[in-house]
Design a protein around this motif. Structure first.
Motif, PDB file in Angstrom:
ATOM      1  N   ASP A   1       0.824  -1.203   0.000  1.00 22.56           N
ATOM      2  CA  ASP A   1       0.000   0.000   0.000  1.00 22.56           C
ATOM      3  C   ASP A   1       0.859   1.254   0.000  1.00 22.56           C
ATOM      4  OD1 ASP A   1      -2.474  -1.496   2.204  1.00 22.56           O
ATOM      5  OD2 ASP A   1      -2.270  -1.527   0.002  1.00 22.56           O
ATOM      6  N   THR A   2       2.008   1.178   0.653  1.00 22.40           N
ATOM      7  CA  THR A   2       2.860   2.366   0.721  1.00 22.40           C
ATOM      8  C   THR A   2       3.378   2.755  -0.639  1.00 22.40           C
ATOM      9  OG1 THR A   2       4.750   0.937   1.209  1.00 22.40           O
ATOM     10  CG2 THR A   2       3.551   1.882   3.083  1.00 22.40           C
ATOM     11  N   SER A   3       3.722   1.771  -1.462  1.00 18.76           N
ATOM     12  CA  SER A   3       4.269   2.077  -2.778  1.00 18.76           C
ATOM     13  C   SER A   3       3.204   2.636  -3.697  1.00 18.76           C
ATOM     14  CB  SER A   3       4.894   0.830  -3.402  1.00 18.76           C
ATOM     15  OG  SER A   3       3.898  -0.156  -3.612  1.00 18.76           O
ATOM     16  N   SER A   4       1.940   2.242  -3.498  1.00 16.29           N
ATOM     17  CA  SER A   4       0.888   2.719  -4.391  1.00 16.29           C
ATOM     18  C   SER A   4       0.402   4.105  -4.024  1.00 16.29           C
ATOM     19  CB  SER A   4      -0.286   1.731  -4.378  1.00 16.29           C
ATOM     20  OG  SER A   4      -0.828   1.666  -3.076  1.00 16.29           O
ATOM     21  N   THR A   5       0.592   4.467  -2.771  1.00 11.83           N
ATOM     22  CA  THR A   5       0.073   5.771  -2.354  1.00 11.83           C
ATOM     23  C   THR A   5       1.164   6.829  -2.273  1.00 11.83           C
ATOM     24  OG1 THR A   5       0.365   5.133  -0.036  1.00 11.83           O
ATOM     25  CG2 THR A   5      -1.793   4.706  -1.035  1.00 11.83           C
TER      26      THR A   5
ATOM     27  N   THR B   1       7.398   2.561 -14.072  1.00 15.72           N
ATOM     28  CA  THR B   1       6.075   3.169 -14.237  1.00 15.72           C
ATOM     29  C   THR B   1       5.835   4.304 -13.246  1.00 15.72           C
ATOM     30  OG1 THR B   1       5.212   1.047 -15.004  1.00 15.72           O
ATOM     31  CG2 THR B   1       3.610   2.680 -14.252  1.00 15.72           C
ATOM     32  N   ILE B   2       6.313   4.156 -12.023  1.00 14.60           N
ATOM     33  CA  ILE B   2       5.983   5.125 -10.977  1.00 14.60           C
ATOM     34  C   ILE B   2       6.601   6.508 -11.221  1.00 14.60           C
ATOM     35  CG2 ILE B   2       5.584   3.389  -9.208  1.00 14.60           C
ATOM     36  CD1 ILE B   2       8.426   3.864  -8.215  1.00 14.60           C
ATOM     37  N   VAL B   3       7.686   6.565 -12.009  1.00 15.95           N
ATOM     38  CA  VAL B   3       8.312   7.875 -12.287  1.00 15.95           C
ATOM     39  C   VAL B   3       8.512   8.093 -13.786  1.00 15.95           C
ATOM     40  CG1 VAL B   3       9.498   8.055 -10.059  1.00 15.95           C
ATOM     41  CG2 VAL B   3      10.640   6.917 -11.975  1.00 15.95           C
ATOM     42  N   ARG B   4       7.853   7.308 -14.618  1.00 16.94           N
ATOM     43  CA  ARG B   4       8.088   7.403 -16.068  1.00 16.94           C
ATOM     44  C   ARG B   4       7.663   8.755 -16.622  1.00 16.94           C
ATOM     45  NH1 ARG B   4       5.802   2.815 -17.756  1.00 16.94           N
ATOM     46  NH2 ARG B   4       7.787   1.774 -17.389  1.00 16.94           N
ATOM     47  N   SER B   5       6.462   9.182 -16.287  1.00 12.13           N
ATOM     48  CA  SER B   5       5.996  10.486 -16.771  1.00 12.13           C
ATOM     49  C   SER B   5       6.884  11.608 -16.243  1.00 12.13           C
ATOM     50  CB  SER B   5       4.547  10.728 -16.349  1.00 12.13           C
ATOM     51  OG  SER B   5       3.678   9.835 -17.014  1.00 12.13           O
ATOM     52  N   LEU B   6       7.322  11.474 -15.000  1.00 13.85           N
ATOM     53  CA  LEU B   6       8.213  12.475 -14.413  1.00 13.85           C
ATOM     54  C   LEU B   6       9.543  12.525 -15.153  1.00 13.85           C
ATOM     55  CD1 LEU B   6       8.487  14.487 -12.045  1.00 13.85           C
ATOM     56  CD2 LEU B   6       9.456  12.617 -10.713  1.00 13.85           C
ATOM     57  N   ALA B   7      10.069  11.366 -15.511  1.00 15.84           N
ATOM     58  CA  ALA B   7      11.346  11.303 -16.220  1.00 15.84           C
ATOM     59  C   ALA B   7      11.239  11.916 -17.611  1.00 15.84           C
ATOM     60  CB  ALA B   7      11.814   9.854 -16.317  1.00 15.84           C
ATOM     61  N   VAL B   8      10.187  11.543 -18.335  1.00 13.39           N
ATOM     62  CA  VAL B   8      10.004  12.091 -19.683  1.00 13.39           C
ATOM     63  C   VAL B   8       9.735  13.591 -19.615  1.00 13.39           C
ATOM     64  CG1 VAL B   8       8.586  12.001 -21.770  1.00 13.39           C
ATOM     65  CG2 VAL B   8       9.205   9.891 -20.599  1.00 13.39           C
ATOM     66  N   GLY B   9       8.935  14.006 -18.640  1.00 14.01           N
ATOM     67  CA  GLY B   9       8.633  15.430 -18.501  1.00 14.01           C
ATOM     68  C   GLY B   9       9.860  16.255 -18.166  1.00 14.01           C
ATOM     69  N   SER B  10      10.710  15.736 -17.257  1.00 14.18           N
ATOM     70  CA  SER B  10      11.928  16.471 -16.905  1.00 14.18           C
ATOM     71  C   SER B  10      12.893  16.514 -18.081  1.00 14.18           C
ATOM     72  CB  SER B  10      12.598  15.837 -15.686  1.00 14.18           C
ATOM     73  OG  SER B  10      13.016  14.508 -15.973  1.00 14.18           O
ATOM     74  N   GLY B  11      12.975  15.420 -18.832  1.00 13.90           N
ATOM     75  CA  GLY B  11      13.809  15.418 -20.029  1.00 13.90           C
ATOM     76  C   GLY B  11      13.308  16.407 -21.060  1.00 13.90           C
TER      77      GLY B  11
ATOM     78  N   THR C   1       9.110  -0.684 -10.720  1.00 11.09           N
ATOM     79  CA  THR C   1       9.665  -0.080  -9.505  1.00 11.09           C
ATOM     80  C   THR C   1      11.079   0.400  -9.779  1.00 11.09           C
ATOM     81  OG1 THR C   1      10.610  -2.142  -8.661  1.00 11.09           O
ATOM     82  CG2 THR C   1       8.302  -1.672  -8.102  1.00 11.09           C
ATOM     83  N   LEU C   2      11.567   1.264  -8.889  1.00 13.34           N
ATOM     84  CA  LEU C   2      12.930   1.774  -9.012  1.00 13.34           C
ATOM     85  C   LEU C   2      13.962   0.664  -8.799  1.00 13.34           C
ATOM     86  CD1 LEU C   2      12.480   5.170  -7.153  1.00 13.34           C
ATOM     87  CD2 LEU C   2      13.101   4.889  -9.553  1.00 13.34           C
ATOM     88  N   VAL C   3      13.614  -0.322  -7.988  1.00 16.42           N
ATOM     89  CA  VAL C   3      14.526  -1.454  -7.775  1.00 16.42           C
ATOM     90  C   VAL C   3      14.706  -2.228  -9.076  1.00 16.42           C
ATOM     91  CG1 VAL C   3      14.861  -3.627  -6.543  1.00 16.42           C
ATOM     92  CG2 VAL C   3      13.930  -1.628  -5.338  1.00 16.42           C
ATOM     93  N   GLU C   4      13.609  -2.493  -9.784  1.00 13.12           N
ATOM     94  CA  GLU C   4      13.681  -3.200 -11.066  1.00 13.12           C
ATOM     95  C   GLU C   4      14.483  -2.396 -12.085  1.00 13.12           C
ATOM     96  OE1 GLU C   4       9.754  -4.017 -12.336  1.00 13.12           O
ATOM     97  OE2 GLU C   4       9.301  -5.392 -10.692  1.00 13.12           O
ATOM     98  N   ALA C   5      14.250  -1.082 -12.110  1.00 10.47           N
ATOM     99  CA  ALA C   5      14.973  -0.221 -13.052  1.00 10.47           C
ATOM    100  C   ALA C   5      16.463  -0.215 -12.761  1.00 10.47           C
ATOM    101  CB  ALA C   5      14.414   1.203 -12.995  1.00 10.47           C
ATOM    102  N   THR C   6      16.825  -0.218 -11.494  1.00 11.26           N
ATOM    103  CA  THR C   6      18.238  -0.252 -11.112  1.00 11.26           C
ATOM    104  C   THR C   6      18.873  -1.564 -11.514  1.00 11.26           C
ATOM    105  OG1 THR C   6      17.773   1.203  -9.230  1.00 11.26           O
ATOM    106  CG2 THR C   6      19.848  -0.012  -9.193  1.00 11.26           C
ATOM    107  N   GLU C   7      18.162  -2.675 -11.284  1.00 10.07           N
ATOM    108  CA  GLU C   7      18.690  -3.985 -11.655  1.00 10.07           C
ATOM    109  C   GLU C   7      18.856  -4.122 -13.163  1.00 10.07           C
ATOM    110  OE1 GLU C   7      19.835  -6.496  -9.810  1.00 10.07           O
ATOM    111  OE2 GLU C   7      19.641  -5.095  -8.136  1.00 10.07           O
ATOM    112  N   MET C   8      17.991  -3.474 -13.939  1.00  5.49           N
ATOM    113  CA  MET C   8      18.120  -3.522 -15.396  1.00  5.49           C
ATOM    114  C   MET C   8      19.452  -2.929 -15.837  1.00  5.49           C
ATOM    115  SD  MET C   8      15.614  -1.919 -18.361  1.00  5.49           S
ATOM    116  CE  MET C   8      15.844  -0.237 -17.774  1.00  5.49           C
ATOM    117  N   GLY C   9      19.901  -1.918 -15.117  1.00  5.71           N
ATOM    118  CA  GLY C   9      21.178  -1.309 -15.454  1.00  5.71           C
ATOM    119  C   GLY C   9      22.366  -2.104 -14.961  1.00  5.71           C
ATOM    120  N   ARG C  10      22.205  -2.810 -13.843  1.00  7.77           N
ATOM    121  CA  ARG C  10      23.335  -3.529 -13.233  1.00  7.77           C
ATOM    122  C   ARG C  10      23.501  -4.928 -13.786  1.00  7.77           C
ATOM    123  NH1 ARG C  10      22.613  -2.873  -6.876  1.00  7.77           N
ATOM    124  NH2 ARG C  10      24.594  -4.003  -6.937  1.00  7.77           N
ATOM    125  N   ASN C  11      22.372  -5.567 -14.137  1.00 10.08           N
ATOM    126  CA  ASN C  11      22.421  -6.939 -14.655  1.00 10.08           C
ATOM    127  C   ASN C  11      21.801  -6.968 -16.033  1.00 10.08           C
ATOM    128  OD1 ASN C  11      22.461  -9.655 -15.123  1.00 10.08           O
ATOM    129  ND2 ASN C  11      21.052 -10.200 -13.464  1.00 10.08           N
TER     130      ASN C  11
END
Length: 565
Positions: free
Chosen positions: A325-329, A459-469, A523-533
């Protein structure tokens, strides 16, 4: 059939964005000029050439340091420079070189302009030269500032009031403000109206991206969204054509503004997107649009909104039970793009690519009219070279991958910038071809970064990332005109800056992960792992709540498209 009609109707108006973005390259051009004379001219002397009028001298003018000697009907002899004039005292015989006493005066009688290429520009209209030259140099940067603000404002309004209403307003606004620019009465009203024109033009381009990607299916979404840029490039080509045919700035502006009038007259027929209607829980309206689409496409089995909503509700419930619930809110902000070293490094690199792409795009476009040769043909070719570059970008993205396409084209654009510096200035054709190659390579990188950014973040920060870019992209577009003005310091200074930025971006891109064929991270954890592995996610299926993930992928095109040049 329905999607094709909606797509081509919408992107047709994108040409007007390209038109207004680059209109100033001819509208605000500064021709040769000298101080006005305080009387009637009887004869004119320029070095060893004697003429009866100043208009006959312009063909001999070669440098801003030149001056013209004029003999007035009252017997006075004046030397006319660009920003001052001097009256010869004592001996009044007409000779170019004079060592006697002179009285220096300001240009209180205005200026005389070379009207061979342009009968009138905004510079000649309001004398934006000498101590007022900085006003002329602010015309394009203030327009780009309006582009930045307009994208933010209308992007938010489109989410609140719907895409169709914003398309109506911004397309009509482009026509109204475009015509109004031609009838402005002074420099400040001109800049204000152009600022408003920039806002609606930018707003239309942002919403048009969202609009077409919400109607186009997943298979064609990449190509459809990329080729909105192609219509923007066609607008640049129209600027070159109209500039060649019309040489008075306000007539030129009117012709450019009426180029897309047909869309303004029929844009009210465009429907609202089912995506937005469903998000607003207007299910009956969404069903009506879907029924119209089915009739146009001759589909016998209708898609029922009620069935879609029931599936969506099931996916949302499963998503809630499987996630914390914490991650969704939790509300996310810009700091989440720097949550750890891997994501922070990725963000800095992506921002740099956005900035470099925009800077290079506009430096090559705006400086094309100063390359020598036919300035109208130069701009036309700079626009035309974009059309194949987006095809190459799409093919490279699908065959080689996002990163493997981005790196070589960024480095290639840097090498081309260096190559241009070593081409002799007399080789106009070679210089133009090299600039076209530079625009082509930076165009591929610029078009590709839209999709690549969205895939690099969860997904949780995708729009934010594209918008900031996208914001960094607009910062680059604001800086680009000032970069072009550095030609007065050193002719290759803009190319040097673009080359350095492109090389740095290309090298840093090597550290980014490849996203081709990989599912979107949540999630940010998945995104980080995509870069590391690099092997993670490559062969895995989506997580348990596949329905919610599918919806996110469907909305991915909308998030990716909420940006613009």
């Amino acid at each position: 059939r329905f999607q094709a009609c909606v797509y081509f109707a919408s992107v047709f108006q994108a040409m007007s964005c390209g038109i207004h973005y680059l209109a100033s390259v001819f509208m605000a051009v500064t021709p040769n000029f000298v101080c006005g004379v305080p009387g009637n001219v009887s004869s004119v002397l320029f070095y060893n050439s004697s003429e009866s009028s100043i208009e006959d001298i312009w063909t001999l003018w070669t440098s801003t340091e030149n001056y013209i000697v004029v003999h007035l009907e009252n017997g006075e002899v004046w030397e006319l420079n660009q920003c001052s004039r001097s009256k010869r005292e004592g001996r009044l015989d007409l000779a170019y070189e004079y060592k006697g006493n002179k009285s220096i005066f300001s240009c209180s009688d205005g200026f005389l302009y070379d009207e061979r290429n342009w009968k009138s520009t905004v510079v000649t209209q309001w004398d934006l030269v000498c101590d007022r030259e900085w006003l002329a140099k602010l015309i394009q940067p203030t327009f780009m500032l309006g582009v930045l603000i307009g994208a933010v404002i209308f992007g938010d309004i489109a989410d609140r009031l719907g895409r169709r209403r914003v398309i109506w307003f911004t397309s009509a606004g482009q026509f109204v403000f475009g015509i109004a620019v031609a009838f402005t009465f002074d420099y400040y009203s001109f800049v204000i109206v152009r600022f408003l024109l920039a806002m609606v033009s930018s707003g239309y381009l942002v919403v048009a991206f969202v609009y077409v990607t919400e109607f186009v299916g997943i298979k064609a979404r990449t190509w459809a969204s990329m080729h909105v840029h192609a219509f923007f490039a066609m607008g640049i080509m129209i600027v070159a054509l109209v500039g060649f045919l019309v040489r008075t700035w306000w007539v030129y502006q009117i012709f450019l503004s009426i180029a897309t009038l047909p869309f303004v007259l029929c844009c009210w027929m465009l429907p609202e997107t089912p995506f937005w209607l469903l998000s607003e829980e207007r299910y009956e309206d969404a069903q009506k649009v879907i029924n119209i689409m089915a009739r146009w496409n001759k589909v016998s089995s209708l898609c029922k909104v009620s069935e879609l909503c029931s599936v969506q509700q099931d996916d949302l419930v499963s998503g809630r039970t499987s996630d914390n619930d914490t991650s969704s809110t939790k509300k996310h902000n810009i700091l989440d793009l720097f949550c750890n070293w891997h994501i922070a490094r990725r963000t800095i690199t992506v921002w740099l690519i956005w900035f470099t792409g925009s800077l290079g795009y506009y430096v090559f476009s705006l400086s094309s009219v100063s390359l020598g040769g036919n300035e109208y043909l130069n701009l036309f070719l700079i626009g035309a070279v974009e059309l194949p570059c987006y095809v190459i970008a799409c093919i490279g993205m699908d065959k080689l991958g996002r990163r493997n396409t981005l790196i070589p084209f960024l480095i290639l654009s840097a090498l081309i910038c260096v190559l241009i510096m070593f081409i002799p200035q007399d080789f106009n054709v070679l210089i133009i071809l090299a600039n076209m190659a530079g625009k082509f390579s930076i165009g591929v990188a610029f078009g590709l970064i839209y999709l690549y950014t969205a895939e690099l973040y969860p997904t949780i920060v995708r729009s934010l990332a594209v918008g900031s870019g996208s914001m960094m992209c607009r910062v680059g577009s604001v800086v680009a005109p000032f970069c072009v003005y550095l030609r007065s310091v050193w002719i290759f200074m803009p190319l040097l800056l673009v080359g350095i930025m492109a090389l740095l971006s290309g090298v840093l891109t090597i550290m980014l992960p490849e996203t081709l064929g990989k599912p979107l991270t949540n999630t940010l954890v998945e995104a980080t792992e995509m870069g590391r592995n690099k092997k993670s996610c490559s062969g895995k299926t989506p997580s348990a709540h596949s329905g919610a993930a599918l919806e996110k992928i469907e909305m991915f095109g909308q998030e990716m498209a909420s940006t613009e040049k």
